[in-house]
Design an enzyme around this catalytic site. Structure first.
Site, short mmCIF file in Angstrom:
data_model
loop_
_atom_site.label_atom_id
_atom_site.label_comp_id
_atom_site.label_asym_id
_atom_site.label_seq_id
_atom_site.Cartn_x
_atom_site.Cartn_y
_atom_site.Cartn_z
N HIS A 188 41.98 40.76 45.33
CA HIS A 188 40.92 41.49 44.62
C HIS A 188 39.56 41.03 45.09
O HIS A 188 39.43 39.93 45.62
CB HIS A 188 40.94 41.14 43.12
CG HIS A 188 42.23 41.36 42.42
ND1 HIS A 188 42.46 42.46 41.65
CD2 HIS A 188 43.35 40.60 42.34
CE1 HIS A 188 43.68 42.38 41.11
NE2 HIS A 188 44.23 41.26 41.52
N GLU B 151 41.42 36.38 43.26
CA GLU B 151 40.11 37.05 43.17
C GLU B 151 39.16 36.42 44.19
O GLU B 151 39.07 35.19 44.29
CB GLU B 151 39.51 36.88 41.77
CG GLU B 151 40.18 37.72 40.69
CD GLU B 151 39.69 39.17 40.64
OE1 GLU B 151 38.83 39.56 41.46
OE2 GLU B 151 40.18 39.90 39.76
#
Ligand SMILES: [Zn+2]
Length: 295
Positions: free
Chosen positions: A57, A121
């Site tokens: 992400h 992330e």
């Protein structure tokens, strides 16, 4: 007087369960024996790792805001890679626990991705600020390559080390190393067109990538016989994408094309089906599909 009566009644009531306990027959009481779990004698062969997928992400924020979002809210990830000149990769959720990073969607036959994936992330702003509203009141349906913010070189090195390690430990199939957009194409576009999937494949052996010769072969094949929309959509499903079964390229199915292009043809992500996109998809299916990676 009334007060005393209430106190007495309460005391009697409270003492009842205690009396009940005392009169319970011995056979119903918890045993004090202790049993041993034997992990040595027998072993099953029908088993596999719970972790099947790695999802990458970008945070659409800077370091400070990313930390806040991922540590205080309902969104989380196993790892955070900041945009910082240090040697750290931050672990926010133990790998044995679920992180809430994937949400609705699916890939390769699995739909509850939070249960079976590791989420990483990466701090990156996503779409450049001047292009954030570029799709509104314009002819553009999708952000082109130039709208995305590039990743820092150090971040890519950290991603490479981390993904290599996780993929090896859980024996994750190359094509199950995906972006958030791959599993939720109508909701997400991260990690975007500037995430260097091809480099990760060629320099670090991470993830899936097609062979150029196969792509060329399928490009010629397509010229000879044009596939139907149904056939093209089936090829997406074969690779693992959730693709609908309509006979048209509606917005939902074009979102899948766009997610695929962000990953495998990032310089020209259009959301429109074309010969090269299809040839890449076929080349990937030739190389990776058929591997028994569902179980
Ligand atoms: Zn995401």
């Amino acid at each position: 007087m009334a007060k005393n009566f209430t106190a007495l009644a309460l005391a009697t009531f409270l003492s009842l369960p205690l009396i009940g306990c005392i009169t319970t027959p011995k056979a119903q009481m918890a045993t004090t024996e202790s049993f041993v779990i034997d992990t040595e004698t027998y072993q099953s062969t029908g088993k596999s790792e719970r972790i099947k997928t790695i999802v990458l992400h970008y945070t659409v924020s800077d370091n400070a805001r990313s930390i806040k979002l991922l540590t205080r809210g309902k969104v989380s990830a196993h790892y955070l890679i900041m945009d910082k000149n240090d040697n750290k990769i931050y672990s926010l959720v133990p790998e044995s626990e679920r992180a809430w990073h994937a949400g609705d969607g699916g890939f390769a036959g699995r739909t509850i991705l939070n249960d079976t994936s590791i989420g990483i992330e990466i701090v990156n702003k996503g779409i450049k600020p001047q292009y954030r509203n570029a799709l509104k009141n314009s002819e553009l349906d999708y952000h082109p390559y130039s709208h995305f913010v590039k990743f820092d070189e150090l971040q890519i090195k950290k991603v490479a080390q981390l993904v290599q390690d996780i993929a090896q430990r859980y024996d994750i199939s190359p094509k199950n190393i995906i972006g958030h957009a791959d599993l939720a194409p109508s909701r997400k576009i991260d990690p975007g067109a500037k995430f260097p999937w091809q480099r990760l494949y060629s320099e670090y052996g991470i993830g899936a990538w097609y062979d150029e010769a196969d792509k060329q072969y399928f490009m010629q094949q397509v010229q000879l016989a044009t596939p139907t929309i149904r056939e093209v959509k089936q090829a997406f499903r074969d690779y693992g994408y959730q693709m609908n079964t309509t006979d048209v390229w509606d917005k939902e199915s074009r979102n899948v094309i766009y997610a695929f292009q962000l990953h495998f043809r990032p310089l020209k992500p259009t959301g429109i089906m074309d010969i090269e996109t299809y040839a890449i998809l076929k080349a990937l299916n030739k190389k990776y599909v058929g591997r028994d990676d569902f179980y």
